[in-house]
Design an enzyme around this catalytic site. Structure first.
Site, PDB file in Angstrom:
ATOM      1  N   SER A 106       0.826  -1.207   0.000  1.00  0.00           N
ATOM      2  CA  SER A 106       0.000   0.000   0.000  1.00  0.00           C
ATOM      3  C   SER A 106       0.856   1.250   0.000  1.00  0.00           C
ATOM      4  O   SER A 106       1.983   1.259   0.491  1.00  0.00           O
ATOM      5  CB  SER A 106      -0.912   0.016   1.240  1.00  0.00           C
ATOM      6  OG  SER A 106      -0.180   0.405   2.393  1.00  0.00           O
ATOM      7  N   ASP A 107       0.293   2.325  -0.552  1.00  0.00           N
ATOM      8  CA  ASP A 107       0.890   3.629  -0.326  1.00  0.00           C
ATOM      9  C   ASP A 107       0.728   3.949   1.156  1.00  0.00           C
ATOM     10  O   ASP A 107      -0.062   3.320   1.862  1.00  0.00           O
ATOM     11  CB  ASP A 107       0.200   4.688  -1.191  1.00  0.00           C
ATOM     12  CG  ASP A 107       1.090   5.890  -1.443  1.00  0.00           C
ATOM     13  OD1 ASP A 107       2.040   6.103  -0.665  1.00  0.00           O
ATOM     14  OD2 ASP A 107       0.824   6.622  -2.412  1.00  0.00           O
ATOM     15  N   TRP A 108       1.477   4.922   1.641  1.00  0.00           N
ATOM     16  CA  TRP A 108       1.500   5.231   3.072  1.00  0.00           C
ATOM     17  C   TRP A 108       0.113   5.700   3.551  1.00  0.00           C
ATOM     18  O   TRP A 108      -0.361   6.766   3.173  1.00  0.00           O
ATOM     19  CB  TRP A 108       2.550   6.296   3.354  1.00  0.00           C
ATOM     20  CG  TRP A 108       3.901   5.780   3.732  1.00  0.00           C
ATOM     21  CD1 TRP A 108       4.673   6.217   4.782  1.00  0.00           C
ATOM     22  CD2 TRP A 108       4.674   4.757   3.102  1.00  0.00           C
ATOM     23  NE1 TRP A 108       5.856   5.515   4.832  1.00  0.00           N
ATOM     24  CE2 TRP A 108       5.891   4.617   3.816  1.00  0.00           C
ATOM     25  CE3 TRP A 108       4.461   3.925   1.998  1.00  0.00           C
ATOM     26  CZ2 TRP A 108       6.871   3.691   3.476  1.00  0.00           C
ATOM     27  CZ3 TRP A 108       5.447   2.996   1.650  1.00  0.00           C
ATOM     28  CH2 TRP A 108       6.625   2.904   2.394  1.00  0.00           C
TER      29      TRP A 108
END
Length: 310
Positions: A106-108
Site C-alpha cells: 500500500s501507499d503510506w
C-alpha cells in the site's frame, strides 16, 4: 511516466530492467488511475475496462514484464472501491490479466480495512500494520498465500542467493548517508545533456560565440532553492522522492566555470540588468509537488521576461 501508454511502457521497462539486474526489487506505482493529486485520498475514478487495458495499464505491464517484483496501490478509489482493497484491480486486472506474481504494497496510509484489503489481494500495509493487526475472519491459508508472494519476489530478485546489496542495519539508517559519487554525477550530467530538447534556433543563435557578453535573467539562473516551495527545489519536484543536495550547479555558476576568461557572464533577477549584453539567457521554472496539481502549463514569469528582453 506521462500520458502516453507506449512511451510510458518504454521508460518503465528500461528503468525496471536495470534495477532488477542489480538484484533489487523494483516497485511500480501507483496502481491504478492515480491521475491527479488534489483530493487523491477520496477521489473516485470511474474507468471502463477497455480504457484500463489500452491507456492506464500498459506502463505497468511493461514494468512487470521487465521484472518488477512489487506494485504499490494508490490512495484513490476506482469504480467505488479504494485501490488497496479493490478486488477488481488487485486480483482481476493485475494478477489475472497481467500475470503479476509478486506482492502488492500500500501507499503510506492508503489502507482502510484489514480484512477487505487482504481478501482483495493486498500483501503489505505501510507504513505499519494499523489495519493488518485485525484481520477478522481471514483464514491462515489466505495469509500464507500473500506472504508467499513477498517471498517469491525476494527469490526472483536473487536475494536468497546473494544478489543485491548487503543490508546495513546500522543507525542512522543508510539512506541518511551520502551515496553520491563522481560516476553518479557524470551520469546525471549526461542524462541532462542528452534529454534537453532544443525547440527553436532562429538566426543560429546557438552555439554562442566565445567572447560574447552573456546576461542571465531570472531567479532560476542563480538560485537552486525557493522559499515559496513547500518541498523540492529549482531542479526537482517535491515529494517523497525528493532528495536534498548541496551539490547543485546553477546555470550562472556553470557558465562562469565553463567560460573562464573567454567570456563575460552576469546575472540579474530582472531584465533591466541585461542591457549591453550580446546574448540574453532567460531561466524560468514551473514547480510541482506531491499532493498538488499544476493549474496550467505556463512557465511563471517567462512570458513577461521574454517580452521585456525584446
Amino acid at each position: 511516466t506521462g500520458e502516453d501508454p507506449y512511451l510510458g511502457g518504454q521508460l518503465a521497462a528500461a528503468y525496471v530492467g536495470e534495477v532488477h539486474r542489480h538484484g533489487l526489487i523494483a516497485t511500480a506505482k501507483h496502481w491504478l488511475d492515480n491521475e491527479q493529486e488534489v483530493h487523491r485520498q477520496e477521489l473516485d475514478v470511474i474507468v471502463g475496462t477497455r480504457a484500463q487495458h489500452e491507456i492506464y495499464m500498459p506502463p505497468f505491464k511493461a514494468a512487470i514484464d521487465a521484472g518488477a517484483g512489487a506494485v504499490m496501490c494508490s490512495y484513490n478509489k476506482v469504480n467505488g472501491d479504494y485501490a488497496c482493497e479493490n478486488n477488481e484491480l488487485l486480483n482481476k486486472l493485475l494478477r489475472e490479466d497481467l500475470g503479476f506474481k509478486g506482492f502488492v504494497v500500500s501507499d503510506w496510509g492508503a489502507v482502510h480495512s484489514g480484512a477487505k484489503s487482504v481478501s482483495s489481494g493486498l500483501n503489505v500495509e505501510m507504513p505499519e500494520a494499523n489495519y493488518f493487526k485485525h484481520l477478522g475472519s481471514v483464514d491462515d491459508a489466505t495469509v500464507d498465500h500473500l506472504a508467499g508472494g513477498i517471498l517469491a519476489s525476494i527469490y526472483a530478485a536473487g536475494q536468497f542467493h546473494g544478489r543485491g546489496p548487503a543490508i546495513d542495519w546500522s543507525w542512522p539508517p543508510p539512506f541518511y548517508h551520502d551515496a553520491t559519487s563522481e560516476a553518479h554525477r557524470e551520469t546525471a550530467k549526461r542524462v541532462i545533456i542528452e534529454s534537453t530538447v532544443l525547440l527553436k534556433n532562429a538566426g543560429s543563435v546557438l552555439p554562442v560565440a566565445r567572447g560574447s557578453r552573456i546576461a542571465l535573467v531570472g531567479k532560476a539562473c542563480h538560485d537552486d532553492t525557493d522559499r515559496s516551495y513547500g518541498q523540492g527545489s529549482m531542479f526537482s519536484a517535491g515529494g517523497s522522492g525528493y532528495v536534498k543536495t548541496n551539490r547543485g550547479v546553477t546555470p550562472f555558476d556553470g557558465l562562469k566555470s565553463l567560460l573562464g576568461n573567454d567570456g563575460s557572464v552576469t546575472w540579474s533577477e530582472h531584465v533591466s540588468g541585461a542591457r549591453g549584453a550580446d546574448v540574453v539567457v532567460i531561466c524560468a521554472t514551473a514547480h510541482d509537488e506531491e499532493g498538488q496539481d499544476r493549474k496550467d502549463l505556463e512557465m511563471p514569469g517567462a512570458r513577461d521576461m521574454v517580452r521585456e528582453a525584446r
